[in-house]
Scaffold this motif. Structure first.
Motif, PDB file in Angstrom:
ATOM      1  N   MET A 140     -82.853   2.280  18.614  1.00 34.04           N
ATOM      2  CA  MET A 140     -82.603   0.976  19.230  1.00 34.04           C
ATOM      3  C   MET A 140     -82.530  -0.191  18.237  1.00 34.04           C
ATOM      4  N   THR A 141     -83.014  -0.027  17.012  1.00 32.97           N
ATOM      5  CA  THR A 141     -83.065  -1.160  16.079  1.00 32.97           C
ATOM      6  C   THR A 141     -82.494  -0.858  14.705  1.00 32.97           C
ATOM      7  N   GLU A 142     -82.260   0.407  14.382  1.00 31.53           N
ATOM      8  CA  GLU A 142     -81.868   0.771  13.022  1.00 31.53           C
ATOM      9  C   GLU A 142     -80.340   0.795  12.876  1.00 31.53           C
ATOM     10  N   GLU A 143     -79.797   1.727  12.106  1.00 30.96           N
ATOM     11  CA  GLU A 143     -78.359   1.730  11.864  1.00 30.96           C
ATOM     12  C   GLU A 143     -77.591   1.999  13.153  1.00 30.96           C
ATOM     13  N   VAL A 144     -76.391   1.439  13.216  1.00 25.60           N
ATOM     14  CA  VAL A 144     -75.536   1.659  14.376  1.00 25.60           C
ATOM     15  C   VAL A 144     -74.950   3.057  14.278  1.00 25.60           C
ATOM     16  N   THR A 145     -75.264   3.887  15.255  1.00 29.98           N
ATOM     17  CA  THR A 145     -74.816   5.278  15.233  1.00 29.98           C
ATOM     18  C   THR A 145     -73.769   5.575  16.295  1.00 29.98           C
ATOM     19  N   SER A 146     -73.518   4.628  17.175  1.00 29.56           N
ATOM     20  CA  SER A 146     -72.626   4.887  18.305  1.00 29.56           C
ATOM     21  C   SER A 146     -71.242   4.275  18.116  1.00 29.56           C
ATOM     22  N   LEU A 147     -71.187   2.990  17.779  1.00 27.65           N
ATOM     23  CA  LEU A 147     -69.918   2.276  17.781  1.00 27.65           C
ATOM     24  C   LEU A 147     -69.117   2.461  16.499  1.00 27.65           C
ATOM     25  N   SER A 148     -67.810   2.313  16.639  1.00 24.12           N
ATOM     26  CA  SER A 148     -66.917   2.335  15.475  1.00 24.12           C
ATOM     27  C   SER A 148     -66.794   0.922  14.912  1.00 24.12           C
ATOM     28  N   PRO A 149     -66.826   0.778  13.588  1.00 24.28           N
ATOM     29  CA  PRO A 149     -66.652  -0.547  12.988  1.00 24.28           C
ATOM     30  C   PRO A 149     -65.185  -0.923  12.829  1.00 24.28           C
ATOM     31  N   GLU A 150     -64.298  -0.162  13.470  1.00 23.53           N
ATOM     32  CA  GLU A 150     -62.860  -0.403  13.375  1.00 23.53           C
ATOM     33  C   GLU A 150     -62.320  -0.918  14.706  1.00 23.53           C
ATOM     34  N   PRO A 151     -61.322  -1.781  14.682  1.00 25.79           N
ATOM     35  CA  PRO A 151     -60.612  -2.090  15.924  1.00 25.79           C
ATOM     36  C   PRO A 151     -59.887  -0.835  16.387  1.00 25.79           C
ATOM     37  N   VAL A 152     -59.440  -0.822  17.623  1.00 23.20           N
ATOM     38  CA  VAL A 152     -58.784   0.379  18.142  1.00 23.20           C
ATOM     39  C   VAL A 152     -57.555   0.719  17.308  1.00 23.20           C
ATOM     40  N   THR A 153     -56.804  -0.295  16.921  1.00 19.82           N
ATOM     41  CA  THR A 153     -55.589  -0.068  16.129  1.00 19.82           C
ATOM     42  C   THR A 153     -55.919   0.688  14.847  1.00 19.82           C
ATOM     43  N   GLY A 154     -56.959   0.254  14.151  1.00 22.83           N
ATOM     44  CA  GLY A 154     -57.356   0.928  12.922  1.00 22.83           C
ATOM     45  C   GLY A 154     -57.852   2.332  13.166  1.00 22.83           C
ATOM     46  N   PHE A 155     -58.596   2.515  14.244  1.00 21.25           N
ATOM     47  CA  PHE A 155     -59.113   3.840  14.582  1.00 21.25           C
ATOM     48  C   PHE A 155     -57.961   4.813  14.816  1.00 21.25           C
ATOM     49  N   ILE A 156     -56.959   4.371  15.569  1.00 17.94           N
ATOM     50  CA  ILE A 156     -55.815   5.237  15.889  1.00 17.94           C
ATOM     51  C   ILE A 156     -55.035   5.589  14.622  1.00 17.94           C
ATOM     52  N   LEU A 157     -54.740   4.577  13.816  1.00 19.76           N
ATOM     53  CA  LEU A 157     -53.919   4.818  12.628  1.00 19.76           C
ATOM     54  C   LEU A 157     -54.628   5.717  11.620  1.00 19.76           C
ATOM     55  N   SER A 158     -55.943   5.609  11.508  1.00 20.10           N
ATOM     56  CA  SER A 158     -56.673   6.418  10.534  1.00 20.10           C
ATOM     57  C   SER A 158     -56.829   7.867  10.987  1.00 20.10           C
ATOM     58  N   ARG A 159     -56.466   8.158  12.215  1.00 14.94           N
ATOM     59  CA  ARG A 159     -56.554   9.528  12.724  1.00 14.94           C
ATOM     60  C   ARG A 159     -55.208  10.007  13.284  1.00 14.94           C
ATOM     61  N   LYS A 160     -54.168   9.310  12.911  1.00 12.50           N
ATOM     62  CA  LYS A 160     -52.846   9.632  13.447  1.00 12.50           C
ATOM     63  C   LYS A 160     -52.316  10.953  12.914  1.00 12.50           C
ATOM     64  N   TRP A 161     -52.613  11.244  11.662  1.00 15.58           N
ATOM     65  CA  TRP A 161     -52.069  12.443  11.039  1.00 15.58           C
ATOM     66  C   TRP A 161     -53.190  13.329  10.517  1.00 15.58           C
ATOM     67  N   PHE A 162     -53.170  14.575  10.919  1.00 15.49           N
ATOM     68  CA  PHE A 162     -54.127  15.555  10.415  1.00 15.49           C
ATOM     69  C   PHE A 162     -53.597  16.163   9.129  1.00 15.49           C
ATOM     70  N   ARG A 163     -54.486  16.313   8.125  1.00 14.55           N
ATOM     71  CA  ARG A 163     -54.088  16.905   6.842  1.00 14.55           C
ATOM     72  C   ARG A 163     -55.014  18.065   6.499  1.00 14.55           C
ATOM     73  N   LEU A 164     -54.444  19.220   6.279  1.00  9.51           N
ATOM     74  CA  LEU A 164     -55.246  20.382   5.879  1.00  9.51           C
ATOM     75  C   LEU A 164     -55.968  20.140   4.559  1.00  9.51           C
ATOM     76  N   SER A 165     -55.384  19.305   3.713  1.00  9.77           N
ATOM     77  CA  SER A 165     -55.993  19.043   2.403  1.00  9.77           C
ATOM     78  C   SER A 165     -57.340  18.329   2.512  1.00  9.77           C
ATOM     79  N   ASP A 166     -57.652  17.781   3.689  1.00  9.13           N
ATOM     80  CA  ASP A 166     -58.946  17.133   3.901  1.00  9.13           C
ATOM     81  C   ASP A 166     -60.053  18.160   4.162  1.00  9.13           C
TER      82      ASP A 166
END
Length: 516
Positions: free
Chosen positions: A485-511
């Motif tokens: 309840m008081t420590e690091e944020v473990t639930s929310l994304s620090p990205e706007p939805v646009t950034g979240f979508i773009l950063s996961r738009k393409w899957f790469r096997l090299s990852d």
């Protein structure tokens, strides 16, 4: 050194000793809420039909099947809180639970998913067998499954938080959590106590206040309560809003509006003034509405948040404050000392008689990492994800975890939203997962993929760096967004939805580390 550098291990369950042979499916999807359905639809579209959907409930539907309390409805416009490619003639801006459940059933029937689903399957253990490159899934009923891939779409808001109040076991009337509403209990004409003052309480109180003899709300800390633009649609408008061009335009406009609001929660260089103006506007609106409906000075001061907008979940509602102003509604802010056989004793000595008690106290989400997963997960070398996440909740893109091959989590750490529609995040995550499954299947030499540790560490470090610039991490308040309840944020994304979508738009096997 990161805690994850020393993987926790537990003795694995002896799944091989069970006399019942596991049922094999290429993919096991756990959960039949929107994220589980999106994963199933994505697999179907790519002709990967060898999957099974498991749900612990007797009916399909996830959140909107389970949360059926009076007044339950979505707090994001349904034009955005819906699957982007599946239209539905919703009747109002913020759809009620019954309509969202009907929409869920519409999605299930449109894609004929019932034939893939098995209900009353409470998963207890996932165990990865390295010799077979398979996941073994055990359930409370004794049914067992084996799969090459596991898509964990179990909901984050799946574990109700019930506070340990002294004397609760002595209460002689019905008592239940809003997430498990007991519809066999008659509350009309009764004295009802509602414990909690978050989003569910803000919906329950207006829904039942006019039908009970007396309602007492045991209010905790102040919440940001803001009015919203909500209205019903006529038949013609309902039809027009389902037309592809118009529906997508409306969705885009709502999407942009909600994502722009992210400026108020993230401290971008040069946007401090804009953020301050937005928050000042909302504080004035809240103050105006409190003055209109809450006449008691002490209560009004209690209900005025002393923390920054967004630190806790914002409650959008037009009905809550008017309900609190009713003659038969009391708001107690003296805190509960204990529950008695006949009701509640408050810390200032008041004895409040009650016939029914409702816990509107929310869910654990990622605030209690022991509750973050509803089952045990064992990966490579006997590693236990539950133990690891209790120490440090890490993942790669909030979807995969190094050491747990072919295990995909839809609503993983730091993938929630504090400003927009969770379905936008779910669509992005499930599309990424389906891409991953298809990529592994295409390469016949591959047995599994495992997130690269170096990339996972870099992702986690970047996420935490971004999170430090948000109100969720910086403001001083308690919230289920945060560990304990008081420590690091473990639930929310620090990205706007646009950034979240773009950063996961393409899957790469090299990852990923390729297991052959």
């Amino acid at each position: 050194m990161s805690a994850s550098a020393h993987p926790a291990t537990d003795e694995r369950p002896a799944f091989a000793s069970s006399p019942r042979q596991p049922r094999y499916s290429e993919t096991v999807i756990i959960g039949t809420g929107f994220s589980g359905l999106l994963a199933a639809i994505g697999l179907q579209k790519r002709h990967c039909n060898d999957f099974v959907l498991l749900d612990r409930s007797a009916e399909l539907g996830g959140t909107w099947q389970v949360n059926s309390y009076p007044g339950a409805e979505v707090d994001v416009p349904t034009s955005l809180y819906s699957i982007s490619f599946i239209a539905y003639p919703f009747t109002k801006t913020f759809a009620p639970q019954s309509e969202l459940l009907a929409y869920t059933s519409h999605v299930i029937d449109t894609f004929d998913l019932r034939k893939h689903a098995i209900t009353n399957q409470t998963v207890t253990t996932l165990t990865y067998d390295e010799s077979e490159s398979l996941w073994h899934v055990e359930t409370a009923s004794g049914e067992r499954y084996a799969a090459r891939f596991v898509i964990d779409a179990s909901g984050v808001l799946a574990n109700p938080h019930v506070p340990g109040i002294q004397g609760a076991d002595t209460f002689q009337g019905p008592m239940f959590h809003s997430g498990h509403w007991d519809h066999s209990v008659s509350w009309e004409g009764k004295r009802v106590g509602v414990i909690g003052s978050g989003c569910s309480a803000a919906q329950i109180v207006p829904a039942i206040a006019g039908k009970v003899s007396r309602l007492t709300l045991f209010m905790g800390k102040a919440q940001w309560i803001l009015p919203r633009l909500d209205r019903h649609y006529g038949a013609a408008e309902r039809f027009v809003r389902t037309l592809p061009g118009i529906r997508h335009l409306i969705r885009l406009l709502v999407f942009v509006f909600y994502d722009i609001r992210f400026i108020a929660f993230r401290r971008y260089p040069g946007t401090t003034t804009i953020s301050r103006l937005i928050k000042g506007h909302y504080r004035r609106r809240l103050t105006k509405h409190l003055e209109k409906y809450i006449k008691d000075d002490k209560l009004r001061r209690h209900m005025s948040p002393d923390y920054e907008l967004g630190c806790r979940r914002v409650i959008p509602t037009n009905a809550y404050l008017p309900a609190l102003a009713r003659e038969n509604v009391d708001v107690d802010i003296s805190w509960i000392k204990r529950i008695t056989p006949q009701g509640v004793l408050t810390k200032d000595g008041k004895e409040i008689p009650l016939d029914v008690i409702v816990y509107a106290t929310g869910y654990f989400a990622y605030s209690n990492m022991k509750k973050a997963l509803t089952f045990q997960v064992y990966g490579l070398g006997g590693r236990n994800l539950n133990s690891e996440w209790e120490t440090e909740a890490v993942s790669y893109k909030g979807i995969t975890v190094s050491g747990y091959p072919n295990y995909f989590k839809v609503n993983g750490p730091n993938t929630g939203t504090g400003h927009s529609s969770q379905l936008s995040y779910m669509e992005a995550a499930t599309d990424y997962i389906v891409q991953a499954v298809c990529a592994v299947k295409r390469d016949k030499s591959l047995k599994a993929i495992d997130a690269r540790r170096d990339l996972q560490d870099a992702y986690v470090a970047g996420m935490r760096r971004k999170m430090r610039r948000t109100v969720w991490q910086n403001a001083t308040c308690t919230a289920f967004y945060r560990k304990n309840m008081t420590e690091e944020v473990t639930s929310l994304s620090p990205e706007p939805v646009t950034g979240f979508i773009l950063s996961r738009k393409w899957f790469r096997l090299s990852d990923y580390r390729l297991l052959k």
